[in-house]
Write a protein that holds these residues in place. Sequence first.
Motif: not given
Length: 686
Positions: A459-478
């Motif tokens: 089952r493919i379940n959605r994960v949704r952004k709730a808050v920003d990453a801390p400091g300069e941390a980036k979303i991994d696929y980016m």
Amino acid sequence: MSNAITDLNYVATTCPYCGVGCGLNLVVQDGKCVGVEPYKRSPINEGKLCPKGATCWEPVHSPDRLTKPLIKKGDKFEEASWDEALDLIAKKFRETSDKFGPRSLGFQVSCRTVNEDCYAMQKWARVAFRTNNIDNCARICHGPSVAGLSLSFGSGAATNPFEDVLNSDLIVLWGSNAVEAHPLAGRRIMQAKKRGIPIIVIDPRYSATARLADTWLRFNPSTHIALANSMMYWIIKEGLEDKEFIEKRTKGFEDLKKTVEKYADVEKITGVPTEKVKEIARQYANAKNAVIIYCLGITELTTGTDNVRSMGNLSMLTGNIGRPGVGVNPLRGQNNVQGACDMGAYPNVFSGYQKCEAKEAREKMEKAWGVTGLPDWYGATLTEQINQCGDPIKAMYILGLNPVVSYPDSNHVKTSLDKLDFLVIQDIFWTESCQYADVVLPGACFAEKDGTFTSGERRINRVRKAVDAPGEAKIDYMIFSELAKKMGLKGFDWKTGEDVWNDIRACTPSMFGATYSKMEKPESVHWPCPTIEHPGTPILHKEKFAAADGLGTFFGLEYHPPAEVADAEYPYTLMTGRVIFHYHTRTQTDRCAILHYEVPESYIQINTQDAKELGIRNGEKIKVKSRRGETITKARVTDDVAPKVLYMAMHFAEGANNLTNTALDPLSKMPELKHCAVAVEKIKEA
């Protein structure tokens, strides 16, 4: 004054821990996660959560999150800009590839992060360096499930959804402690018990799940094949096999029948009396709808793939496949262990299990990605990559894994990582493995990105952004998108998680119809979902198997003992597993106060009789040694384990994996994490 309640925002998402895929709401106030509330519309967990899910928000804003790229200069790590860190990675990996070729690089993908990250990393590795040295940590949990179920059924995934146990007439849990390792799947077992559905638990240990059973079958560790073969011998002997199903839907039955004739009496191997084997065999064969649920007790052995195929043999022998209430269902350990494999983070397949060796699959992916020369060879697996550090692998990139704690034989892992010329680790916290890196990159956790997890029931379940990453941390696929752009690669211009998902869909037939909009429903969608109109496929193999000829395959499989058995020098057998309060290497769960309070340190279960002979008291610190290392841990004296058998949770540094064996299953390259020989010493000063 504003009303505090109006400041709260609920963001529906998916739990970041085990492979059950529970829905939950992250509670957000002033841009921070402040709690969790159950998502009551989820058909998976129906508004219930386990202790880990209920506290999953706590590590999100932990003050020790990684927030800036770090580069090792001399013996120290110094903060660096993203440009400096990514330029260095691109330069080092390109130089290594140019000088030593595509087999000189290793890529290890997390099963903890979203599908979109997994796909992005394997796409970057293949497009940039034409390598298949890509693997994920399913290799050390459910690699044998992918291999074994593919050989038996043509598809390496669970056949039925979790809630389907309520349609069964008999539930067999084999090598699975679902109540602790997969609590909301365990809840389904409890619901089934309340309905009067009988439960058989086959496990060497009297686990929390065994306590639920109507029948608990204790057997000698790692003797699964002998036990399964004996069950099948008696089913065939008494004419209880499903002859019509065997004739119409399978092949290889005669091979199986001939093999199991040698296994009428296996008490000397398994410790289970023949009459008890007959009783279990009859109960399974006579049930109208019987389901087998298994976990790492089956897979984490040098016979792991054959153990899984034995589960397939049993189900096909009795026709328990392809309808509600039946099937063979592995409980996946990590939240996205199914998805990481689905995404092609694997050394021999692209996304959707399209084989790299197949010319048409390579040509299709080359066209989709705008490249030429994708390799056909089988890349180095996770454990092989560790063994190859230094030669031929010179540079490695590890996403969201902590191999120093979670891989077998920790001392070997540390020595191996030291041999690399260049190591990148991308994670959300500083782990025990980071000290071996040359560059450490700060990624985003599940609460800080949009994406998907694929649960153990496909089952493919959605994960949704709730808050920003801390400091300069980036979303991994980016991060992989930026690395690709620095290298002049095209096809990585993603802006959102949905952009990456649409890239996946475009080249993955089994998931083409699984759009983000379709996943907005609480029940989401199960793959395969080949068209936009398709509703998804909760139950596999209804009319035919996923194999090319549509048939399931029986295998005559011989019992082989584990790679290392107890002897005079190391007289105890060590098994490993999980506890309900912790998750893998505790990178997240130990940052939750209540979970740390419940289990603050490692322990080992030892039988009452053994403890008495050694003069060991309950709660006393003892030394446990194997041929590979030693560890000091706390004794828990109990009859839950048999004499000469020990059990230890795998969550702790300087713990179980100081002892475990690196011997591999020849088919899936799974190390024998569940079985090794150890000695126990009373510590004099204790």
